[in-house]
Scaffold this motif. Structure first.
Motif, PDB file in Angstrom:
ATOM      1  N   ASN A   6       0.781  -1.243   0.000  1.00  0.00           N
ATOM      2  CA  ASN A   6       0.000   0.000   0.000  1.00  0.00           C
ATOM      3  C   ASN A   6       0.810   1.289   0.000  1.00  0.00           C
ATOM      4  OD1 ASN A   6      -2.763  -1.167   0.350  1.00  0.00           O
ATOM      5  ND2 ASN A   6      -1.793  -2.015   2.180  1.00  0.00           N
ATOM      6  N   LEU A   7       2.142   1.170   0.083  1.00  0.00           N
ATOM      7  CA  LEU A   7       2.969   2.360   0.292  1.00  0.00           C
ATOM      8  C   LEU A   7       4.103   2.473  -0.715  1.00  0.00           C
ATOM      9  CD1 LEU A   7       3.419   1.933   4.159  1.00  0.00           C
ATOM     10  CD2 LEU A   7       1.725   3.369   3.003  1.00  0.00           C
ATOM     11  N   ILE A   8       4.472   3.721  -0.995  1.00  0.00           N
ATOM     12  CA  ILE A   8       5.675   4.041  -1.767  1.00  0.00           C
ATOM     13  C   ILE A   8       6.591   4.796  -0.806  1.00  0.00           C
ATOM     14  CG2 ILE A   8       6.621   5.365  -3.706  1.00  0.00           C
ATOM     15  CD1 ILE A   8       3.710   5.113  -4.952  1.00  0.00           C
ATOM     16  N   LEU A   9       7.839   4.368  -0.722  1.00  0.00           N
ATOM     17  CA  LEU A   9       8.820   5.001   0.167  1.00  0.00           C
ATOM     18  C   LEU A   9       9.929   5.564  -0.702  1.00  0.00           C
ATOM     19  CD1 LEU A   9       9.103   2.003   2.667  1.00  0.00           C
ATOM     20  CD2 LEU A   9       7.467   3.887   2.729  1.00  0.00           C
ATOM     21  N   GLU A  18       6.781  21.169   3.058  1.00  0.00           N
ATOM     22  CA  GLU A  18       5.516  21.745   3.526  1.00  0.00           C
ATOM     23  C   GLU A  18       4.655  20.675   4.204  1.00  0.00           C
ATOM     24  OE1 GLU A  18       1.849  24.153   1.548  1.00  0.00           O
ATOM     25  OE2 GLU A  18       3.835  24.488   0.670  1.00  0.00           O
ATOM     26  N   ARG A  19       4.588  19.501   3.578  1.00  0.00           N
ATOM     27  CA  ARG A  19       3.799  18.398   4.145  1.00  0.00           C
ATOM     28  C   ARG A  19       4.464  17.860   5.416  1.00  0.00           C
ATOM     29  NH1 ARG A  19      -0.751  16.392   5.661  1.00  0.00           N
ATOM     30  NH2 ARG A  19      -1.103  14.200   5.161  1.00  0.00           N
ATOM     31  N   PHE A  20       5.791  17.808   5.421  1.00  0.00           N
ATOM     32  CA  PHE A  20       6.545  17.382   6.613  1.00  0.00           C
ATOM     33  C   PHE A  20       6.179  18.286   7.793  1.00  0.00           C
ATOM     34  CE2 PHE A  20      10.304  17.785   9.354  1.00  0.00           C
ATOM     35  CZ  PHE A  20      10.560  16.448   9.660  1.00  0.00           C
ATOM     36  N   PHE A  21       6.185  19.588   7.553  1.00  0.00           N
ATOM     37  CA  PHE A  21       5.870  20.544   8.618  1.00  0.00           C
ATOM     38  C   PHE A  21       4.419  20.401   9.059  1.00  0.00           C
ATOM     39  CE2 PHE A  21       4.942  25.142   9.837  1.00  0.00           C
ATOM     40  CZ  PHE A  21       5.374  24.975  11.146  1.00  0.00           C
ATOM     41  N   GLU A  22       3.523  20.237   8.103  1.00  0.00           N
ATOM     42  CA  GLU A  22       2.097  20.078   8.395  1.00  0.00           C
ATOM     43  C   GLU A  22       1.871  18.894   9.351  1.00  0.00           C
ATOM     44  OE1 GLU A  22      -1.560  19.059   5.512  1.00  0.00           O
ATOM     45  OE2 GLU A  22      -0.139  20.507   4.682  1.00  0.00           O
ATOM     46  N   LYS A  70      -1.811   8.609  -3.936  1.00  0.00           N
ATOM     47  CA  LYS A  70      -0.518   9.284  -4.161  1.00  0.00           C
ATOM     48  C   LYS A  70      -0.271  10.452  -3.211  1.00  0.00           C
ATOM     49  CE  LYS A  70       0.606   6.682  -7.734  1.00  0.00           C
ATOM     50  NZ  LYS A  70      -0.069   5.442  -7.372  1.00  0.00           N
ATOM     51  N   SER A  71      -0.931  10.447  -2.046  1.00  0.00           N
ATOM     52  CA  SER A  71      -0.709  11.544  -1.096  1.00  0.00           C
ATOM     53  C   SER A  71       0.374  11.157  -0.090  1.00  0.00           C
ATOM     54  CB  SER A  71      -2.011  11.896  -0.369  1.00  0.00           C
ATOM     55  OG  SER A  71      -2.404  10.826   0.461  1.00  0.00           O
ATOM     56  N   ILE A  72       1.112  12.163   0.377  1.00  0.00           N
ATOM     57  CA  ILE A  72       2.132  11.949   1.411  1.00  0.00           C
ATOM     58  C   ILE A  72       1.405  11.792   2.744  1.00  0.00           C
ATOM     59  CG2 ILE A  72       4.060  12.979   2.667  1.00  0.00           C
ATOM     60  CD1 ILE A  72       4.818  14.443   0.069  1.00  0.00           C
ATOM     61  N   ILE A  73       1.605  10.618   3.369  1.00  0.00           N
ATOM     62  CA  ILE A  73       0.896  10.340   4.625  1.00  0.00           C
ATOM     63  C   ILE A  73       1.842  10.273   5.828  1.00  0.00           C
ATOM     64  CG2 ILE A  73      -1.073   9.212   3.540  1.00  0.00           C
ATOM     65  CD1 ILE A  73       0.315   6.496   4.344  1.00  0.00           C
ATOM     66  N   GLY A  74       3.147  10.397   5.578  1.00  0.00           N
ATOM     67  CA  GLY A  74       4.066  10.358   6.708  1.00  0.00           C
ATOM     68  C   GLY A  74       5.515  10.402   6.279  1.00  0.00           C
ATOM     69  N   PHE A  75       6.377  10.310   7.289  1.00  0.00           N
ATOM     70  CA  PHE A  75       7.822  10.307   7.088  1.00  0.00           C
ATOM     71  C   PHE A  75       8.405   9.335   8.093  1.00  0.00           C
ATOM     72  CE2 PHE A  75       6.303  14.261   5.460  1.00  0.00           C
ATOM     73  CZ  PHE A  75       7.079  14.476   4.325  1.00  0.00           C
ATOM     74  N   GLY A  76       9.421   8.589   7.673  1.00  0.00           N
ATOM     75  CA  GLY A  76      10.066   7.689   8.617  1.00  0.00           C
ATOM     76  C   GLY A  76      11.044   6.776   7.938  1.00  0.00           C
ATOM     77  N   GLY A  77      11.836   6.100   8.739  1.00  0.00           N
ATOM     78  CA  GLY A  77      12.809   5.169   8.198  1.00  0.00           C
ATOM     79  C   GLY A  77      13.880   4.855   9.209  1.00  0.00           C
ATOM     80  N   LEU A  78      15.042   4.509   8.689  1.00  0.00           N
ATOM     81  CA  LEU A  78      16.184   4.137   9.516  1.00  0.00           C
ATOM     82  C   LEU A  78      17.219   5.250   9.469  1.00  0.00           C
ATOM     83  CD1 LEU A  78      16.633   0.475   8.231  1.00  0.00           C
ATOM     84  CD2 LEU A  78      15.461   1.220  10.316  1.00  0.00           C
ATOM     85  N   GLY A  92      12.251   5.003  13.091  1.00  0.00           N
ATOM     86  CA  GLY A  92      11.285   5.991  13.573  1.00  0.00           C
ATOM     87  C   GLY A  92      10.309   6.359  12.482  1.00  0.00           C
ATOM     88  N   TYR A  93       9.152   6.863  12.869  1.00  0.00           N
ATOM     89  CA  TYR A  93       8.161   7.295  11.887  1.00  0.00           C
ATOM     90  C   TYR A  93       7.166   8.251  12.522  1.00  0.00           C
ATOM     91  CZ  TYR A  93       5.377   3.757  14.289  1.00  0.00           C
ATOM     92  OH  TYR A  93       4.746   3.016  15.259  1.00  0.00           O
ATOM     93  N   ARG A  94       6.492   9.006  11.685  1.00  0.00           N
ATOM     94  CA  ARG A  94       5.354   9.814  12.106  1.00  0.00           C
ATOM     95  C   ARG A  94       4.382   9.863  10.937  1.00  0.00           C
ATOM     96  NH1 ARG A  94       7.014  14.415  15.433  1.00  0.00           N
ATOM     97  NH2 ARG A  94       6.926  12.785  16.977  1.00  0.00           N
ATOM     98  N   PHE A  95       3.151   9.452  11.212  1.00  0.00           N
ATOM     99  CA  PHE A  95       2.105   9.428  10.190  1.00  0.00           C
ATOM    100  C   PHE A  95       1.075  10.513  10.452  1.00  0.00           C
ATOM    101  CE2 PHE A  95       3.784   5.181   9.602  1.00  0.00           C
ATOM    102  CZ  PHE A  95       3.622   4.966   8.236  1.00  0.00           C
ATOM    103  N   ALA A  96       0.524  11.051   9.366  1.00  0.00           N
ATOM    104  CA  ALA A  96      -0.579  12.005   9.464  1.00  0.00           C
ATOM    105  C   ALA A  96      -1.785  11.303  10.085  1.00  0.00           C
ATOM    106  CB  ALA A  96      -0.946  12.521   8.068  1.00  0.00           C
TER     107      ALA A  96
END
Length: 167
Positions: A6-9, A18-22, A70-78, A92-96
């Motif tokens: 379900n995800l593209i990384l 902008e989305r990261f800050f949001e 195709k929307s950005i729903i979060g940021f995370g990784g190693l 670590g990760y953080r999801f909208a």
């Protein structure tokens, strides 16, 4: 770029800021974060460090995109992070908020672990979670991580839980 069902990384791009800050300024996504929602300065610094980690190690935190729209729903990784005096490979990760409760965090975490063991040949991966963040505790455990101890990383707060998975 990596993908799951379900995800593209992918590596973060400047346009993702902008989305990261949001996501990171939202009080809901910071319920368990002792430092609270990010202000613009903190977000800029964190995003810049994420990009620098990629430049230095050729991996790091990804921009997480939902395949369905195709929307950005979060940021995370190693990425490398200090655990007290020791540097460890941290997941670590953080999801909208709109991405919560859909199994994305578990799917993402399993992929990040697989990437760590196969693509970059690491032997162990760690994660830190606040003790009251039950949802993230469950995610790490579902992905096969085991609680190995505690870390006093936030002065005046209960110790964080430290999780690890080994290859």
């Amino acid at each position: 770029m990596e993908t799951t069902e379900n995800l593209i990384l992918r590596k973060p791009e400047n346009d993702d800021f902008e989305r990261f800050f949001e996501i990171n300024r939202d009080p809901q996504t910071n319920l368990y974060n002792p430092s609270g929602p990010m202000n613009i300065e903190k977000a800029e610094g964190t995003f810049k460090r994420m990009q620098e980690h990629w430049d230095q190690y050729n991996f790091g935190g990804w921009t997480i995109i939902a395949k369905e729209n195709k929307s950005i729903i979060g940021f995370g990784g190693l990425s490398y992070k200090m655990y007290g005096e020791e540097e460890k490979l941290n997941l670590g990760y953080r999801f909208a908020v709109e991405a919560w409760g859909k199994g994305y965090a578990t799917e993402f975490t399993k992929k990040a672990i697989e990437f760590g063991f196969t693509s970059i040949s690491k032997e162990e991966i760690f994660g830190i979670v606040r003790p009251d963040n039950i949802a993230s505790v469950k995610v790490l455990e579902k992905a096969g991580m085991i609680r190995i101890g505690k870390l006093n990383d936030v002065p005046g707060q209960p110790e964080s839980l430290v999780y690890r998975i080994q290859k």
